[in-house]
Design an enzyme around this catalytic site. Sequence first.
Site, PDB file in Angstrom:
ATOM      1  N   ASP A 131       1.769  20.280  40.107  1.00 40.57           N
ATOM      2  CA  ASP A 131       2.497  21.328  40.224  1.00 40.57           C
ATOM      3  C   ASP A 131       3.088  21.585  41.728  1.00 40.57           C
ATOM      4  OD1 ASP A 131       3.069  24.249  39.107  1.00 40.57           O
ATOM      5  OD2 ASP A 131       2.250  24.518  41.029  1.00 40.57           O
ATOM      6  N   TYR A 190       6.687  25.644  48.878  1.00 38.52           N
ATOM      7  CA  TYR A 190       5.572  25.005  49.576  1.00 38.52           C
ATOM      8  C   TYR A 190       5.709  23.996  50.354  1.00 38.52           C
ATOM      9  CZ  TYR A 190       3.438  26.808  44.997  1.00 38.52           C
ATOM     10  OH  TYR A 190       2.973  27.479  43.990  1.00 38.52           O
ATOM     11  N   LYS A 232       9.638  24.886  41.479  1.00 35.74           N
ATOM     12  CA  LYS A 232       9.896  26.272  41.214  1.00 35.74           C
ATOM     13  C   LYS A 232      11.136  26.553  42.177  1.00 35.74           C
ATOM     14  CE  LYS A 232       5.009  27.194  40.468  1.00 35.74           C
ATOM     15  NZ  LYS A 232       4.417  26.475  41.585  1.00 35.74           N
ATOM     16  N   HIS A 249      10.330  31.207  40.657  1.00 34.60           N
ATOM     17  CA  HIS A 249       8.764  31.685  40.970  1.00 34.60           C
ATOM     18  C   HIS A 249       8.361  32.957  40.938  1.00 34.60           C
ATOM     19  CE1 HIS A 249       6.423  29.543  44.464  1.00 34.60           C
ATOM     20  NE2 HIS A 249       5.644  30.284  43.551  1.00 34.60           N
TER      21      HIS A 249
END
Length: 276
Positions: free
Chosen positions: A44, A49, A74, A107
């Site tokens: 994931d 990120y 996402k 997200h």
Amino acid sequence: MKMHNVEAGGASIPCLGLGTWAARGPECASAVSFALEIGYRHIDTASAYANEEAVGEGLRASRVARDQIFLTTKVGRDDIDEGRLERAAEASLKRLGVEAVDLLLIHWPNPAIPLKRSIAALCKARRRGLARHIGVSNFTIRLLAEATALADEPIVANQCEYHPWLDQSQLIAACRKSDVAFTSYSPLGRGGDILAEPKALAIAGRHGKTPAQVLLRWHVQQNGVVAIPKSANRQRIAENIAIFDFSLTEAEMKELFSLARPNGRLISPGWAPAWD
Ligand SMILES: NC(=O)c1ccc[n+]([C@@H]2O[C@H](COP(=O)([O-])OP(=O)(O)OC[C@H]3O[C@@H](n4cnc5c(N)ncnc54)[C@H](OP(=O)(O)O)[C@@H]3O)[C@@H](O)[C@H]2O)c1
């Protein structure tokens, strides 16, 4: 006992995945490749990120074939309008170095962008082959119902915070009803005090397991639930997947459910929706 997959909306999702939030660069790449080598088949990440390149490096460094890996990314909440969503997804694929992801999620919901347009864009991304499956994250029962009604492609997952401190029973029931997998983020309560809960410690002692393993077992023993614990530490990455050789009893499951508390939510940024 083998790791099982959760089947939802035509997707088959390994019930345990590796979370990667806050892991970056070589540390992240090494965590991903190590996880894949020891049996993880689900990773994931998210554009937010800032580690998609590293995740891609980790995928390639492992000896696991791409089609054996369930990869999720996402799109950020500012990128979920028509046109923009596709461009964001394409940029993620480029950073990851893959032709398509297995699951593309919105997200966070964004009330400034009509959901109809976001869902249309997400469905289009799937039809264009950028993602094999599509889903949402941080969607409440109402938002999930709206999303599934608007979508002309299956919404296969809703990724939300979940651990024994946070009762998500109604949201999980809504997911099951709509054939949507529920993916637990922060399944270990971010590795904090929840791991020192006396009930988790006692159950762990009985099974010769760690409290983290007991919590993860609690997640994957719930119908339709997938868990994505994050670790960048090899010992803990291995610990977190060693949960398929024991089971919790009904009574033990109930003991963990009884830890739910009113202020159990850990993650609620300013842009979060009004939670259920
Ligand atoms: N959709 C969203 O909005 C959203 C929000 C949050 C998270 N997520 C996703 O969900 C994933 C997991 O959530 P999370 O990272 O918030 O929290 P988490 O997985 O509950 O906890 C991660 C923390 O626990 C530690 N840890 C891992 N395994 C452990 C073990 N066996 N014993 C003790 N400590 C352990 C990790 O440290 P070490 O790395 O040092 O082991 C890390 O500090 C994220 O990485 C991300 O992929 C999504």
